[in-house]
Write a protein that holds these residues in place. Structure first.
Motif, PDB file in Angstrom:
ATOM      1  N   ILE A  54     -17.027  10.720  11.438  1.00 23.21           N
ATOM      2  CA  ILE A  54     -17.638  11.676  12.359  1.00 23.21           C
ATOM      3  C   ILE A  54     -18.402  12.710  11.538  1.00 23.21           C
ATOM      4  O   ILE A  54     -17.842  13.342  10.644  1.00 23.21           O
ATOM      5  CB  ILE A  54     -16.566  12.347  13.244  1.00 23.21           C
ATOM      6  CG1 ILE A  54     -15.832  11.285  14.076  1.00 23.21           C
ATOM      7  CG2 ILE A  54     -17.204  13.413  14.136  1.00 23.21           C
ATOM      8  CD1 ILE A  54     -14.637  11.810  14.849  1.00 23.21           C
ATOM      9  N   VAL A  62     -17.592  14.917  19.423  1.00 29.12           N
ATOM     10  CA  VAL A  62     -18.241  13.667  19.833  1.00 29.12           C
ATOM     11  C   VAL A  62     -18.211  13.559  21.353  1.00 29.12           C
ATOM     12  O   VAL A  62     -19.233  13.267  21.989  1.00 29.12           O
ATOM     13  CB  VAL A  62     -17.560  12.441  19.181  1.00 29.12           C
ATOM     14  CG1 VAL A  62     -18.134  11.146  19.738  1.00 29.12           C
ATOM     15  CG2 VAL A  62     -17.704  12.477  17.666  1.00 29.12           C
ATOM     16  N   LYS A  68     -21.852  13.081  16.091  1.00 36.96           N
ATOM     17  CA  LYS A  68     -21.995  11.626  16.184  1.00 36.96           C
ATOM     18  C   LYS A  68     -21.056  10.936  15.208  1.00 36.96           C
ATOM     19  O   LYS A  68     -20.604  11.529  14.230  1.00 36.96           O
ATOM     20  CB  LYS A  68     -23.436  11.230  15.883  1.00 36.96           C
ATOM     21  CG  LYS A  68     -24.423  11.793  16.895  1.00 36.96           C
ATOM     22  CD  LYS A  68     -25.768  11.150  16.764  1.00 36.96           C
ATOM     23  CE  LYS A  68     -26.719  11.608  17.840  1.00 36.96           C
ATOM     24  NZ  LYS A  68     -26.394  11.151  19.168  1.00 36.96           N
ATOM     25  N   THR A  78     -21.775   6.106  17.877  1.00 31.50           N
ATOM     26  CA  THR A  78     -21.156   7.066  18.802  1.00 31.50           C
ATOM     27  C   THR A  78     -20.817   6.445  20.151  1.00 31.50           C
ATOM     28  O   THR A  78     -19.692   6.606  20.646  1.00 31.50           O
ATOM     29  CB  THR A  78     -22.082   8.284  18.996  1.00 31.50           C
ATOM     30  OG1 THR A  78     -22.389   8.841  17.712  1.00 31.50           O
ATOM     31  CG2 THR A  78     -21.433   9.335  19.872  1.00 31.50           C
ATOM     32  N   VAL A 129     -11.892  10.122  18.029  1.00 32.34           N
ATOM     33  CA  VAL A 129     -12.393  10.129  19.403  1.00 32.34           C
ATOM     34  C   VAL A 129     -11.328   9.650  20.395  1.00 32.34           C
ATOM     35  O   VAL A 129     -11.081  10.300  21.422  1.00 32.34           O
ATOM     36  CB  VAL A 129     -13.678   9.280  19.519  1.00 32.34           C
ATOM     37  CG1 VAL A 129     -14.217   9.306  20.946  1.00 32.34           C
ATOM     38  CG2 VAL A 129     -14.745   9.768  18.539  1.00 32.34           C
TER      39      VAL A 129
END
Length: 157
Positions: A54, A62, A68, A78, A129
């Motif tokens: 990241i 994100v 991204k 992403t 994420v």
């Protein structure tokens, strides 16, 4: 039921085609208490794949569109990382998971510490994420390292 990173149970799903087998996590699978997930594969990545990190933030950034997930060869992954996180959450909800045991430091699964996006081994505070999305949805996330210090009975609450 618990969701666990597939690589922790010996599935060769890491970016480099290897795994991070953890026998304590594998025991949960063998006892029928865990379901395997690989957010990156669920997002559409093949294995092996280039490593990703990241850039300029963490999983929360994100998900908010402020950073991204980029590969070491500059591919913007992403959308796939977000899709994989969403698919992982769907699985967790479908099985009624309250807990997740995910691979530490991963741009998908990392909890608390991830790589900084420079591909130099530098770590920063933050979540991957998928870990971020699961936590936002009240699923308690542990790394395999944290899990080593937890009694199995914790998950029977």
């Amino acid at each position: 039921m618990i969701i666990v990173s597939a690589c922790l149970c010996g599935v060769n799903s890491r970016y480099d085609g290897k795994n991070n087998i953890n026998h304590k996590v594998l025991k949960l699978l063998e006892e029928g208490k865990a379901i395997l997930v690989c957010p990156e594969q669920l997002g559409g990545f093949s294995t092996p794949r280039p490593p990703h990190e990241i850039k300029n933030g963490a999983g929360a950034d994100v998900l908010s569109g402020n950073s991204k997930v980029i590969s070491n060869d500059n591919f913007d992954g992403t959308e796939r990382f977000i899709r994989g996180a969403e698919e992982t959450l769907k699985i967790a909800k479908a099985i009624g998971a309250k807990y997740a045991i995910l691979k530490s430091k991963s741009p998908s699964c990392g909890k608390g510490i991830i790589y900084d996006g420079s591909f130099s081994g530098v770590k920063i505070p933050g979540n991957g994420v998928a870990a971020e999305l699961l936590q936002r949805n009240n699923i308690e996330v542990f790394t395999e390292e944290e899990f080593e210090n937890i009694d199995f009975e914790y998950f029977n609450k």
